[in-house]
Motif scaffolding. Structure first.
Motif, PDB file in Angstrom:
ATOM      1  N   ASP A 304      19.701  14.174  34.530  1.00 17.73           N
ATOM      2  CA  ASP A 304      20.249  13.288  33.501  1.00 17.73           C
ATOM      3  C   ASP A 304      19.189  12.703  32.575  1.00 17.73           C
ATOM      4  O   ASP A 304      19.530  12.065  31.585  1.00 17.73           O
ATOM      5  CB  ASP A 304      21.052  12.156  34.136  1.00 17.73           C
ATOM      6  N   ASP A 329      27.990   8.754  31.663  1.00 20.15           N
ATOM      7  CA  ASP A 329      27.034   9.862  31.759  1.00 20.15           C
ATOM      8  C   ASP A 329      27.695  11.187  31.408  1.00 20.15           C
ATOM      9  O   ASP A 329      27.072  12.057  30.784  1.00 20.15           O
ATOM     10  CB  ASP A 329      26.448   9.929  33.178  1.00 20.15           C
ATOM     11  N   ARG A 333      26.464  13.734  28.524  1.00 19.33           N
ATOM     12  CA  ARG A 333      26.128  15.127  28.841  1.00 19.33           C
ATOM     13  C   ARG A 333      26.833  16.088  27.889  1.00 19.33           C
ATOM     14  O   ARG A 333      26.197  16.918  27.243  1.00 19.33           O
ATOM     15  CB  ARG A 333      26.543  15.448  30.283  1.00 19.33           C
TER      16      ARG A 333
END
Length: 458
Positions: A304, A329, A333
């Motif tokens: 990440d 997240d 992404r």
């Protein structure tokens, strides 16, 4: 005011850069943020990744620096970013926009030589782009002079909180000139603690909310594929990278170890791939990103650390080898694709351990994932038991000969009804008068698309 008038009003040094960079029409965030910043307001902006927000704060700042030159001051602009990759990306963007001017930029990040960075401060660039930890170190050792600072910019503020940089940012602000303009950019302004930070750093800020990270990105097709285990996921990833059509792809893993393992496997199968995670040295990270931007490698396998700040053209495919830990997240992404008005595809590989997490993320982003499969690599795991039961019901499972088995509730009702009757055949009564209730269908938004929509390259 026309769409292009915002750009036309900016300094001639920027106009030359616009021509070379082919900047023609401002994005929505640029339209809404540039004028308040030019007018001197503190501004906080919520905008999705890939929306052009970096230019939204760089353009008015550079314009004002050019309109009001000051050769005898220390650093005039400090831009804080949570990751090295994002800081490098902002620095590159700033250099592109200032290439026809005398404005200098400096990059201060962890992993780089400390003494070299001291020389950067002595060179006195107008703009410093930094990560909080290394910047605070220079401030505490009196290597950075922020007494003349005119702009403090906090980019990806939500990520700052997630990574634990809140105290560092506040400490850095204590070294800055108090009479300054503060700008805050974030994927969401709902993150716990942002209000505390804005109250501490900003003076009656204007809020510009274009969207929230929960909003569905309609330009990205989002698929899930069920997987049995680690080895099955590796085979699925190899298949996708071999058979899908894409210009560039990013594969996200949750651990550094898995990044290295998968990177070695993909390269073994003759796919040009690079790896990126926190334990890789800065020089190697820079080299990998340069190769990825220049299309010398088509695939980047990353943790990440790469989800923020990578603004690379032509990324068509994002694969979540491991599902993201949370919706925020996940959005960052998949936001590596479908940038600047293009479209993209995101595929998440879901094991039995990740199904509930996936459903939680799906609800949080108000989206709908398409459940699909790869014929060559079918999974034994098809989803939770409810989904399987629903599939059997829909398929009209063949009835067995003989009496149906009573449920506990039916059995109780039957016994109560016939307890006073003697000689009654429970078997015949059950078969003639008792009917089993139909099973409820699975209520999630998952759609079993049957055959995979993923096609092999012709």
């Amino acid at each position: 005011m026309s769409d292009t008038s915002i750009f036309q009003e900016l300094h001639s040094g920027l106009q030359k850069a616009f021509q070379k960079l082919k900047f023609e029409v401002p994005s929505e965030v640029q339209e809404k943020a540039i004028e308040p910043i030019l007018d001197g307001h503190d501004v906080m902006v919520s905008a999705e990744t890939g929306s052009g927000k970096t230019a939204a704060f760089l353009l008015p700042i550079i314009h004002n620096l050019l309109e009001n030159p000051s050769r005898h001051t220390s650093t005039r602009v400090l831009i804080l970013a949570p990751t090295r990759e994002l800081a490098r990306q902002i620095d590159k963007h700033a250099r592109d926009l200032t290439q026809f001017t005398q404005i200098k930029t400096g990059l201060i990040i962890g992993g780089a030589d400390y003494k070299y960075q001291q020389a950067i401060f002595r060179d006195n660039p107008e703009i410093i782009i930094a990560t909080p930890g290394r910047m605070l170190e220079h401030c505490e050792k009196q290597g950075a002079d922020l007494n003349d600072l005119e702009y403090l910019v906090i980019d990806e503020a939500d990520k700052m909180f997630e990574m634990g940089f809140t105290d560092d940012v506040q400490a850095i602000a204590g070294f800055c000139k108090s009479d300054r303009q503060t700008l805050l950019f974030s994927a969401t302004l709902k993150t716990k603690g942002i209000k505390h930070l804005t109250d501490y750093l900003m003076d009656e800020p204007q809020a510009i909310v274009l969207n929230s990270f929960e909003a569905k990105n309609d330009s990205i097709e989002q698929f899930i594929i069920t997987a049995d285990d680690l080895v099955h996921k590796e085979k699925l990833t190899q298949w996708l990278l071999t058979n899908e059509e894409y210009r560039k792809a990013i594969v996200f893993c949750n651990t550094k170890e898995q990044v290295d393992r998968l990177g070695g496997l993909i390269r073994y199968h003759k796919i040009a791939a690079g790896t990126l995670h926190g334990d890789i040295s800065q020089s190697v990270r820079n080299h990998v990103m340069t190769q990825f931007r220049d299309s010398k490698i088509k695939v980047l396998i990353a943790s990440d650390v790469a989800a923020r700040g990578i603004d690379v053209k032509d990324i068509d495919l994002v694969i979540n080898f491991d599902m993201a830990h949370n919706a925020e997240d996940y959005i960052h992404r998949i936001g590596r694709t479908a940038r600047a008005g293009e479209t993209g595809k995101a595929v998440s590989l879901i094991s039995h351990r990740e199904w509930n997490l996936m459903v939680t993320i799906e609800k949080a982003i108000s989206g709908s994932f398409q459940l699909t499969s790869i014929k060559e690599l079918p999974a034994n795991y098809k989803g939770p038991k409810k989904l399987k039961a629903s599939g059997k019901a829909a398929g009209h499972k063949k009835k067995k000969d003989g009496a149906k088995k009573l449920t506990a509730r039916e059995k109780k009702r039957f016994e109560k009804k016939h307890s006073k009757k003697s000689g009654t055949s429970s078997g015949s009564s059950t078969s003639s008068s008792q009917k089993q209730k139909p099973k409820k269908k699975f209520g999630a938004t998952m759609v079993d698309s049957g055959d995979s929509p993923m096609k092999k390259k012709q």
